[in-house]
Design a protein around this motif. Structure first.
Motif, PDB file in Angstrom:
ATOM      1  N   GLY A 159      70.794  94.589  61.295  1.00 23.30           N
ATOM      2  CA  GLY A 159      71.186  94.249  59.974  1.00 23.30           C
ATOM      3  C   GLY A 159      72.499  93.661  59.960  1.00 23.30           C
ATOM      4  N   THR A 160      73.125  92.856  58.830  1.00 20.75           N
ATOM      5  CA  THR A 160      74.179  92.215  58.769  1.00 20.75           C
ATOM      6  C   THR A 160      74.709  92.224  57.374  1.00 20.75           C
ATOM      7  N   GLY A 161      73.975  92.962  56.637  1.00 14.66           N
ATOM      8  CA  GLY A 161      74.724  93.059  55.014  1.00 14.66           C
ATOM      9  C   GLY A 161      75.913  93.941  55.100  1.00 14.66           C
ATOM     10  N   GLY A 219      71.333  93.190  65.851  1.00 11.26           N
ATOM     11  CA  GLY A 219      70.093  92.606  65.790  1.00 11.26           C
ATOM     12  C   GLY A 219      69.752  92.231  64.497  1.00 11.26           C
ATOM     13  N   ASN A 220      69.370  90.941  64.091  1.00  8.55           N
ATOM     14  CA  ASN A 220      69.040  90.584  62.642  1.00  8.55           C
ATOM     15  C   ASN A 220      68.005  89.530  62.564  1.00  8.55           C
ATOM     16  N   ARG A 221      67.260  89.583  61.497  1.00  8.64           N
ATOM     17  CA  ARG A 221      66.082  88.884  61.252  1.00  8.64           C
ATOM     18  C   ARG A 221      66.443  87.421  61.328  1.00  8.64           C
ATOM     19  N   THR A 222      67.583  87.095  60.615  1.00  9.02           N
ATOM     20  CA  THR A 222      68.159  85.601  60.548  1.00  9.02           C
ATOM     21  C   THR A 222      69.329  85.572  61.533  1.00  9.02           C
ATOM     22  N   LEU A 223      69.409  85.102  62.644  1.00 11.86           N
ATOM     23  CA  LEU A 223      70.267  84.969  63.706  1.00 11.86           C
ATOM     24  C   LEU A 223      71.581  84.415  63.053  1.00 11.86           C
TER      25      LEU A 223
HETATM   26  P1  NAP Z   1      71.868  93.928  52.277  1.00 10.40           P
HETATM   27  O1  NAP Z   1      73.478  93.683  52.182  1.00 10.40           O
HETATM   28  O2  NAP Z   1      71.022  93.426  51.168  1.00 10.40           O
HETATM   29  O3  NAP Z   1      71.523  93.214  53.913  1.00 10.40           O
HETATM   30  C1  NAP Z   1      70.228  93.756  54.167  1.00 10.40           C
HETATM   31  C2  NAP Z   1      70.054  93.443  55.726  1.00 10.40           C
HETATM   32  O4  NAP Z   1      68.786  93.655  56.129  1.00 10.40           O
HETATM   33  C3  NAP Z   1      70.281  91.955  56.212  1.00 10.40           C
HETATM   34  O5  NAP Z   1      70.696  91.898  57.316  1.00 10.40           O
HETATM   35  C4  NAP Z   1      68.804  91.401  56.299  1.00 10.40           C
HETATM   36  O6  NAP Z   1      68.471  90.469  57.084  1.00 10.40           O
HETATM   37  C5  NAP Z   1      67.942  92.738  56.568  1.00 10.40           C
HETATM   38  N1  NAP Z   1      66.515  92.981  56.043  1.00 10.40           N
HETATM   39  C6  NAP Z   1      66.231  92.868  54.638  1.00 10.40           C
HETATM   40  N2  NAP Z   1      65.048  92.879  54.513  1.00 10.40           N
HETATM   41  C7  NAP Z   1      64.410  92.796  55.815  1.00 10.40           C
HETATM   42  C8  NAP Z   1      63.239  92.892  56.351  1.00 10.40           C
HETATM   43  N3  NAP Z   1      62.244  92.875  55.605  1.00 10.40           N
HETATM   44  N4  NAP Z   1      63.028  92.788  57.711  1.00 10.40           N
HETATM   45  C9  NAP Z   1      64.024  92.843  58.393  1.00 10.40           C
HETATM   46  N5  NAP Z   1      65.239  92.743  57.981  1.00 10.40           N
HETATM   47  C10 NAP Z   1      65.679  92.797  56.550  1.00 10.40           C
HETATM   48  O7  NAP Z   1      71.870  95.516  52.151  1.00 10.40           O
HETATM   49  P2  NAP Z   1      72.930  96.444  52.453  1.00 10.40           P
HETATM   50  O8  NAP Z   1      73.781  96.651  50.937  1.00 10.40           O
HETATM   51  O9  NAP Z   1      73.918  96.282  53.647  1.00 10.40           O
HETATM   52  O10 NAP Z   1      71.894  97.830  52.629  1.00 10.40           O
HETATM   53  C11 NAP Z   1      71.249  97.893  53.853  1.00 10.40           C
HETATM   54  C12 NAP Z   1      70.519  99.321  53.888  1.00 10.40           C
HETATM   55  O11 NAP Z   1      71.448 100.301  53.955  1.00 10.40           O
HETATM   56  C13 NAP Z   1      69.672  99.489  52.654  1.00 10.40           C
HETATM   57  O12 NAP Z   1      68.673 100.118  53.082  1.00 10.40           O
HETATM   58  C14 NAP Z   1      70.793 100.546  52.015  1.00 10.40           C
HETATM   59  O13 NAP Z   1      69.945 101.434  51.105  1.00 10.40           O
HETATM   60  C15 NAP Z   1      71.244 101.168  52.930  1.00 10.40           C
HETATM   61  N6  NAP Z   1      72.627 101.781  52.435  1.00 10.40           N
HETATM   62  C16 NAP Z   1      72.969 102.993  52.777  1.00 10.40           C
HETATM   63  C17 NAP Z   1      74.240 103.451  52.551  1.00 10.40           C
HETATM   64  C18 NAP Z   1      74.656 105.019  52.687  1.00 10.40           C
HETATM   65  O14 NAP Z   1      75.429 105.354  52.034  1.00 10.40           O
HETATM   66  N7  NAP Z   1      73.753 105.580  53.330  1.00 10.40           N
HETATM   67  C19 NAP Z   1      75.162 102.440  52.172  1.00 10.40           C
HETATM   68  C20 NAP Z   1      74.930 101.158  51.836  1.00 10.40           C
HETATM   69  C21 NAP Z   1      73.657 100.784  52.209  1.00 10.40           C
HETATM   70  P3  NAP Z   1      68.591  88.812  56.772  1.00 10.40           P
HETATM   71  O15 NAP Z   1      69.986  88.489  56.945  1.00 10.40           O
HETATM   72  O16 NAP Z   1      67.738  88.156  57.710  1.00 10.40           O
HETATM   73  O17 NAP Z   1      68.406  88.724  55.487  1.00 10.40           O
END
Ligand code: NAP
Length: 289
Positions: A127-129, A150-154
């Motif tokens: 992931g890269t969010g 590793g990310n879905r969108t390189l």
């Molecule tokens: P985000 O900014 O929306 O990033 C989502 C990432 O996941 C992107 O890299 C995206 O890839 C990838 N992704 C989304 N759907 C996908 C799919 N179906 N298959 C493959 N890759 C996918 O989200 P975020 O805020 O970083 O959060 C990510 C996760 O971390 C969530 O599950 C969230 O609940 C968790 N989180 C937990 C905490 C904690 O304190 N434990 C804090 C923050 C977040 P693309 O670039 O290809 O779109």
């Protein structure tokens, strides 16, 4: 908004765990504050912050989708928030609104001693969010030798690697497609795997971000940032292979406690009993106990 108030802003906000978390902690520590969730849309952000400033709201957590959008609306940023370009905590200090980011420390504090030290090791981050970004900066602070993204969108991974290199000078970061065979190979040789994608999150609990779980191994620490469910398919696969498995609830708890420490401007002590109590409260809230 009265004086003794903290809050969280986001859109949507109704499923946020922060009110339950902070209400428990504020009560246990006997701090005379309330904590509320505010549904704030993007076009309402500026007005909300002006009102917060005028009415003396003591502190605000910022969640999706405002963490980056809030940056230009603040008076100053601390160095961590500056580096990430994202804020999850706003503190009112002498009438000025200062942005902080406690996600990095939240992740670091939640790492189990058994997974450390990471200096000289390889980590794979999926992931890269926003969450992945906080993890990457935390790993660099911990002295990690190599990070494979590793990310879905390189291109998004490449963009993050470039941003990190510019802001920190860290260059040992390699970008791969999420389901590339080389990603599986990197996991085989890694000490830490972090899932920072929502793959496996409720209700898609059968999904796994790793296409072939046989790459998971007993020397690996597998950290899934998802906290609902507590045990994702990835964590179950990890445990089957003798890896250490960590769920995301502790990161959520520690980043919140760090926000409170900033707002209270002091050396607040958080006991193990308090942290256990928060964990139980949130698990009950999520229907996990
Ligand atoms: P985000 O900014 O929306 O990033 C989502 C990432 O996941 C992107 O890299 C995206 O890839 C990838 N992704 C989304 N759907 C996908 C799919 N179906 N298959 C493959 N890759 C996918 O989200 P975020 O805020 O970083 O959060 C990510 C996760 O971390 C969530 O599950 C969230 O609940 C968790 N989180 C937990 C905490 C904690 O304190 N434990 C804090 C923050 C977040 P693309 O670039 O290809 O779109």
């Amino acid at each position: 908004m009265g004086e003794k108030l903290f809050g969280v802003i986001g859109d949507p906000i109704e499923h946020s765990l922060s009110p339950a978390l902070f209400e428990y902690v504020l009560r246990e520590l006997e701090l005379p504050y309330r904590y509320r969730a505010f549904h704030v849309r993007a076009n309402e952000l500026r007005d909300f912050l002006q009102k917060a400033r005028a009415e003396g709201i003591a502190g605000v957590n910022v969640t999706i989708p405002h963490k980056e959008r809030v940056v230009p609306l603040l008076d100053a940023l601390d160095s961590q928030a500056q580096k990430l370009g994202a804020v999850n905590t706003v503190a009112s200090e002498g009438g000025r609104l200062i942005g902080y980011n406690t996600d990095v420390l939240g992740f670091t504090r939640s790492l189990p001693a058994r997974g450390l030290p990471l200096a000289g090791e390889r980590a794979v981050v999926l992931g890269t969010g926003g969450a992945a970004k906080a993890v990457v900066y935390a790993l660099i602070d911990l002295g990690i030798h190599e990070i494979v993204l590793g990310n879905r969108t390189l291109p998004r991974a490449e963009q993050l690697a470039m941003q990190v290199a510019t802001r920190t000078g860290y260059k040992n970061m390699h970008c791969l497609m999420l389901h590339d065979l080389h990603t599986l190979e990197a996991i085989r040789q890694a000490k830490l795997l972090v899932n920072a994608t929502p793959v496996g999150m409720h209700p898609q609990v059968g999904d796994c971000p790793v296409s072939d779980p046989s790459c998971l191994h007993e020397d690996l620490l597998v950290y899934d940032l998802i906290y609902n469910p507590q045990k994702t398919r990835l964590l179950k696969e990890a445990e089957k292979r003798g890896a250490q498995a960590i769920a995301g609830l502790d990161m959520l708890i520690y980043q919140a406690l760090e926000s409170l420490r900033i707002w209270m401007k002091g050396e607040l002590k958080f006991s193990e009993a308090l942290i256990r109590g928060v964990r139980h409260t949130l698990e009950a809230r999520l229907g996990l106990r």
